[in-house]
Scaffold this motif. Structure first.
Motif, PDB file in Angstrom:
ATOM      1  N   MET A   1       0.852  -1.197   0.000  1.00 45.05           N
ATOM      2  CA  MET A   1       0.000   0.000   0.000  1.00 45.05           C
ATOM      3  C   MET A   1       0.888   1.248   0.000  1.00 45.05           C
ATOM      4  O   MET A   1       1.839   1.319   0.767  1.00 45.05           O
ATOM      5  N   ARG A   2       0.575   2.194  -0.868  1.00 47.05           N
ATOM      6  CA  ARG A   2       1.348   3.419  -0.935  1.00 47.05           C
ATOM      7  C   ARG A   2       0.993   4.329   0.229  1.00 47.05           C
ATOM      8  O   ARG A   2      -0.156   4.372   0.671  1.00 47.05           O
ATOM      9  N   PRO A   3       1.942   5.100   0.755  1.00 48.03           N
ATOM     10  CA  PRO A   3       1.639   6.036   1.831  1.00 48.03           C
ATOM     11  C   PRO A   3       0.738   7.145   1.323  1.00 48.03           C
ATOM     12  O   PRO A   3       0.784   7.514   0.148  1.00 48.03           O
ATOM     13  N   ASP A   4      -0.107   7.660   2.203  1.00 50.34           N
ATOM     14  CA  ASP A   4      -0.951   8.784   1.778  1.00 50.34           C
ATOM     15  C   ASP A   4      -0.269  10.101   2.156  1.00 50.34           C
ATOM     16  O   ASP A   4       0.830  10.124   2.693  1.00 50.34           O
ATOM     17  N   ALA A   5      -0.961  11.205   1.856  1.00 50.64           N
ATOM     18  CA  ALA A   5      -0.346  12.522   2.021  1.00 50.64           C
ATOM     19  C   ALA A   5      -0.106  12.888   3.474  1.00 50.64           C
ATOM     20  O   ALA A   5       0.627  13.824   3.761  1.00 50.64           O
ATOM     21  N   THR A   6      -0.730  12.161   4.409  1.00 47.45           N
ATOM     22  CA  THR A   6      -0.524  12.472   5.823  1.00 47.45           C
ATOM     23  C   THR A   6       0.741  11.825   6.370  1.00 47.45           C
ATOM     24  O   THR A   6       1.156  12.118   7.475  1.00 47.45           O
ATOM     25  N   THR A   7       1.332  10.916   5.583  1.00 51.34           N
ATOM     26  CA  THR A   7       2.547  10.230   6.006  1.00 51.34           C
ATOM     27  C   THR A   7       3.765  11.016   5.564  1.00 51.34           C
ATOM     28  O   THR A   7       3.972  11.218   4.369  1.00 51.34           O
ATOM     29  N   ARG A   8       4.556  11.475   6.506  1.00 50.92           N
ATOM     30  CA  ARG A   8       5.747  12.238   6.140  1.00 50.92           C
ATOM     31  C   ARG A   8       6.812  11.295   5.610  1.00 50.92           C
ATOM     32  O   ARG A   8       7.128  10.276   6.222  1.00 50.92           O
ATOM     33  N   PRO A   9       7.401  11.624   4.442  1.00 51.19           N
ATOM     34  CA  PRO A   9       8.433  10.740   3.882  1.00 51.19           C
ATOM     35  C   PRO A   9       9.633  10.637   4.806  1.00 51.19           C
ATOM     36  O   PRO A   9       9.976  11.570   5.527  1.00 51.19           O
ATOM     37  N   ASP A  10      10.273   9.477   4.767  1.00 49.49           N
ATOM     38  CA  ASP A  10      11.501   9.258   5.518  1.00 49.49           C
ATOM     39  C   ASP A  10      12.659   9.847   4.713  1.00 49.49           C
ATOM     40  O   ASP A  10      13.022   9.325   3.650  1.00 49.49           O
ATOM     41  N   ASP A  11      13.226  10.953   5.194  1.00 51.41           N
ATOM     42  CA  ASP A  11      14.270  11.642   4.440  1.00 51.41           C
ATOM     43  C   ASP A  11      15.535  10.810   4.297  1.00 51.41           C
ATOM     44  O   ASP A  11      16.376  11.098   3.438  1.00 51.41           O
ATOM     45  N   ARG A  12      15.707   9.789   5.128  1.00 45.97           N
ATOM     46  CA  ARG A  12      16.914   8.969   5.059  1.00 45.97           C
ATOM     47  C   ARG A  12      16.748   7.749   4.160  1.00 45.97           C
ATOM     48  O   ARG A  12      17.738   7.119   3.791  1.00 45.97           O
ATOM     49  N   GLY A  93       6.613  17.492 -24.419  1.00 51.64           N
ATOM     50  CA  GLY A  93       5.319  17.840 -24.987  1.00 51.64           C
ATOM     51  C   GLY A  93       4.153  17.270 -24.210  1.00 51.64           C
ATOM     52  O   GLY A  93       3.086  16.987 -24.763  1.00 51.64           O
ATOM     53  N   GLU A  94       4.326  17.136 -22.909  1.00 55.48           N
ATOM     54  CA  GLU A  94       3.282  16.534 -22.069  1.00 55.48           C
ATOM     55  C   GLU A  94       2.997  17.464 -20.895  1.00 55.48           C
ATOM     56  O   GLU A  94       3.919  17.992 -20.271  1.00 55.48           O
ATOM     57  N   ARG A  95       1.730  17.642 -20.605  1.00 53.17           N
ATOM     58  CA  ARG A  95       1.311  18.574 -19.550  1.00 53.17           C
ATOM     59  C   ARG A  95       0.525  17.825 -18.484  1.00 53.17           C
ATOM     60  O   ARG A  95      -0.327  16.998 -18.798  1.00 53.17           O
ATOM     61  N   ILE A  96       0.802  18.125 -17.225  1.00 54.01           N
ATOM     62  CA  ILE A  96       0.026  17.486 -16.162  1.00 54.01           C
ATOM     63  C   ILE A  96      -1.277  18.261 -15.945  1.00 54.01           C
ATOM     64  O   ILE A  96      -1.314  19.491 -16.064  1.00 54.01           O
ATOM     65  N   ILE A  97      -2.331  17.539 -15.657  1.00 51.19           N
ATOM     66  CA  ILE A  97      -3.628  18.178 -15.416  1.00 51.19           C
ATOM     67  C   ILE A  97      -4.156  17.897 -14.016  1.00 51.19           C
ATOM     68  O   ILE A  97      -5.123  18.523 -13.579  1.00 51.19           O
ATOM     69  N   ASP A  98      -3.513  16.951 -13.299  1.00 50.67           N
ATOM     70  CA  ASP A  98      -4.014  16.637 -11.958  1.00 50.67           C
ATOM     71  C   ASP A  98      -2.897  16.079 -11.090  1.00 50.67           C
ATOM     72  O   ASP A  98      -2.059  15.301 -11.566  1.00 50.67           O
ATOM     73  N   ILE A  99      -2.897  16.510  -9.841  1.00 55.21           N
ATOM     74  CA  ILE A  99      -2.018  15.946  -8.817  1.00 55.21           C
ATOM     75  C   ILE A  99      -2.906  15.413  -7.704  1.00 55.21           C
ATOM     76  O   ILE A  99      -3.596  16.187  -7.032  1.00 55.21           O
ATOM     77  N   ASP A 100      -2.932  14.099  -7.542  1.00 63.20           N
ATOM     78  CA  ASP A 100      -3.704  13.481  -6.462  1.00 63.20           C
ATOM     79  C   ASP A 100      -2.747  13.255  -5.299  1.00 63.20           C
ATOM     80  O   ASP A 100      -1.956  12.312  -5.298  1.00 63.20           O
ATOM     81  N   ARG A 101      -2.807  14.122  -4.329  1.00 64.34           N
ATOM     82  CA  ARG A 101      -1.871  14.046  -3.211  1.00 64.34           C
ATOM     83  C   ARG A 101      -2.157  12.859  -2.298  1.00 64.34           C
ATOM     84  O   ARG A 101      -1.243  12.361  -1.624  1.00 64.34           O
ATOM     85  N   ASP A 102      -3.404  12.403  -2.234  1.00 63.66           N
ATOM     86  CA  ASP A 102      -3.737  11.271  -1.367  1.00 63.66           C
ATOM     87  C   ASP A 102      -3.088   9.982  -1.853  1.00 63.66           C
ATOM     88  O   ASP A 102      -2.588   9.182  -1.058  1.00 63.66           O
ATOM     89  N   THR A 103      -3.111   9.770  -3.157  1.00 64.84           N
ATOM     90  CA  THR A 103      -2.521   8.541  -3.723  1.00 64.84           C
ATOM     91  C   THR A 103      -1.117   8.779  -4.259  1.00 64.84           C
ATOM     92  O   THR A 103      -0.473   7.831  -4.725  1.00 64.84           O
ATOM     93  N   ASP A 117       6.976   8.910  -5.374  1.00 65.04           N
ATOM     94  CA  ASP A 117       7.322   8.963  -3.961  1.00 65.04           C
ATOM     95  C   ASP A 117       7.598  10.401  -3.544  1.00 65.04           C
ATOM     96  O   ASP A 117       7.248  10.814  -2.444  1.00 65.04           O
ATOM     97  N   ARG A 118       8.296  11.129  -4.426  1.00 59.79           N
ATOM     98  CA  ARG A 118       8.483  12.570  -4.256  1.00 59.79           C
ATOM     99  C   ARG A 118       8.174  13.237  -5.590  1.00 59.79           C
ATOM    100  O   ARG A 118       8.479  12.698  -6.658  1.00 59.79           O
ATOM    101  N   LEU A 119       7.621  14.436  -5.483  1.00 57.51           N
ATOM    102  CA  LEU A 119       7.258  15.225  -6.662  1.00 57.51           C
ATOM    103  C   LEU A 119       7.929  16.584  -6.556  1.00 57.51           C
ATOM    104  O   LEU A 119       7.903  17.214  -5.490  1.00 57.51           O
ATOM    105  N   VAL A 120       8.538  17.037  -7.640  1.00 55.10           N
ATOM    106  CA  VAL A 120       9.131  18.371  -7.694  1.00 55.10           C
ATOM    107  C   VAL A 120       8.415  19.180  -8.768  1.00 55.10           C
ATOM    108  O   VAL A 120       8.318  18.740  -9.927  1.00 55.10           O
ATOM    109  N   LEU A 121       7.916  20.329  -8.384  1.00 55.34           N
ATOM    110  CA  LEU A 121       7.307  21.251  -9.344  1.00 55.34           C
ATOM    111  C   LEU A 121       8.355  22.284  -9.733  1.00 55.34           C
ATOM    112  O   LEU A 121       8.824  23.059  -8.898  1.00 55.34           O
ATOM    113  N   ALA A 122       8.736  22.264 -10.999  1.00 55.05           N
ATOM    114  CA  ALA A 122       9.712  23.216 -11.536  1.00 55.05           C
ATOM    115  C   ALA A 122       9.129  23.785 -12.820  1.00 55.05           C
ATOM    116  O   ALA A 122       9.704  23.684 -13.900  1.00 55.05           O
ATOM    117  N   THR A 123       7.954  24.382 -12.684  1.00 52.67           N
ATOM    118  CA  THR A 123       7.137  24.773 -13.837  1.00 52.67           C
ATOM    119  C   THR A 123       7.481  26.154 -14.386  1.00 52.67           C
ATOM    120  O   THR A 123       6.892  26.594 -15.368  1.00 52.67           O
TER     121      THR A 123
END
Length: 443
Positions: A1-12, A93-103, A117-123
């Protein structure tokens, strides 16, 4: 099961899949830095809305001016260091239209989905368009990316008249590029002189004189009122608030940038003028980071390369599980990218009562230096013509060098100043007046 948005990633913990939205210079720098790390993400996917491979946007101005080939813009391919098995995929040539933070899943306009697992916005950013009638007409352009530059280069191939709105760095670079490609170009500047955020009136006057001698027409203290329609949906003239009408086949808007904040705002991230980040370049969602022109740190947004490079270093360390003190706002210097014009500036423009003002001016050689000192230390500088001393002055400003008796030598050059600094007497209090001037014309 993937962690949801309430789970803080383990930086290590090693990151399995890093997704980067944006394929500009900030994203390219981040991936290049991660490729040098001993523990990078196992997989990196870069999604770019532009169809071209990553390129050096700093070189768009000289390319528009015809000073280099198109291929020189391209940034190098990423090469992981030995032992680094990161898999890198780039989708153009691809554009994102949705970010589902829960999943932790994104969806693109093509219907593709990617888990992260991590997302970087550099738009990045886009040209800010003023709220005036006619701004949406054909022939009205920004000057922010390769697509803009290619459109302007094609327009200039047919000659004609262009009006550039904005006499700052980007506007002047666009204007000179179009002029060199054969267009008649006028520059409209709201303030009393060009580059008013970086230059004092004297340096701006020297710059204006040089550009007008080349053939640019510059109008200052001018306010855009509207853009005139030719009756077929294209611009044919620029109207100023004082009633002046300027015929135009093309209009370039270079009055500022607008961060591409929409993906973050739509996802419910904390946003102001841009996507808010902390000193680790992390947004209000601990699994999502932002970088470059689309992010806001404190009250600061970004348009220059140097702070964005610093951000990339911090974020790369964070994503590779390394300790980092985090990002801090630092002063930056300004350089103009117009062939044959050398300009370097940093720090405050206006002198205050507690500033010592040092000025060197040689009109015949087209050289000008004005330094602002506070308590014997360099606080700001404007250099025009001979700018070789600029980076050294900026470094001394940052390390807080006290010039003492070497203060006066600052007007003469780096070598003379360093000679005096090596003398123990350089620590003695300055005895010269608060305002020193060397005027070669008078001399």
């Amino acid at each position: 099961m993937r962690p949801d948005a309430t789970t803080r990633p383990d930086d290590r913990a090693p990151i399995d899949h890093l997704v980067i939205v944006g394929n500009g210079m900030a994203a390219h720098r981040l991936v290049a830095t991660l490729c040098s790390k001993p523990r990078p993400p196992r997989r990196i996917t870069v999604i770019g809305e532009e169809v071209s491979a990553a390129y050096n946007r700093i070189l768009l101005s000289p390319w528009l001016a015809g000073e280099m080939e198109r291929g020189a813009l391209r940034l190098p391919e990423h090469t992981p260091t030995t032992g680094n098995r990161t898999r890198i995929e780039t989708r153009l040539g691809e554009r994102i239209i949705d970010i589902d933070r829960d999943t932790r899943r994104i969806t693109t306009a093509r219907g593709a989905t990617l888990d992260y697992d991590r997302l970087v916005l550099a738009t990045g950013s886009r040209s800010a368009m003023p709220p005036v009638p006619g701004v949406a007409l054909g022939g009205v352009h920004g000057f922010r990316d390769l697509g803009d530059a290619e459109i302007l280069a094609e327009a200039a191939r047919h000659g004609g008249r262009a009006v550039v709105i904005g006499g700052g760095l980007l506007g002047l670079e666009a204007a000179e590029g179009l002029r060199k490609r054969g267009m008649r170009v006028r520059v409209i500047q709201r303030s009393a002189h060009l580059m008013n955020r970086q230059l004092d009136a004297t340096a701006a006057g020297l710059l204006r004189g040089e550009l007008e001698a080349r053939g640019l027409e510059i109008i200052t203290d001018a306010h855009l009122s509207e853009l005139e329609d030719n009756g077929r949906g294209r611009v044919r003239a620029v109207h100023l608030a004082d009633g002046t009408r300027l015929a135009a086949d093309h209009v370039v808007i270079a009055t500022g940038i607008a961060p591409n904040v929409e993906p973050g705002r739509t996802a419910g991230l904390e946003c102001d003028r841009a996507i808010r980040v902390d000193e680790q370049m992390t947004t209000s969602d601990p699994a999502i980071h932002a970088l470059g022109e689309c992010c806001q740190f404190g009250s600061s947004t970004f348009g220059l390369v140097e702070p964005i490079w610093q951000q990339a270093e911090v974020l790369a360390a964070r994503l590779a599980g390394e300790d980092t003190p985090g990002y801090r706002d630092r002063p930056t210097a300004t350089k103009l990218k117009i062939s044959g014009v050398a300009l370097y500036a940093f720090g405050p423009i206006e002198a205050t009562p507690d500033h010592d003002v040092l000025t060197y001016h040689d009109p015949e050689q087209g050289e000008y230096r004005r330094l602002l000192l506070r308590d014997g230390r360099v606080d700001g500088a404007v250099l025009y013509g001979d700018t070789a001393m600029g980076p050294w002055l900026f470094a001394r400003s940052q390390d807080g060098t006290h010039f003492g008796a070497a203060r006066r030598a600052l007007l003469l050059g780096q070598a003379d100043t360093e000679t005096l600094l090596d003398d123990a007497s350089a620590d003695a209090p300055a005895t010269t007046s608060a305002t020193d001037t060397i005027d070669q014309e008078a001399a």
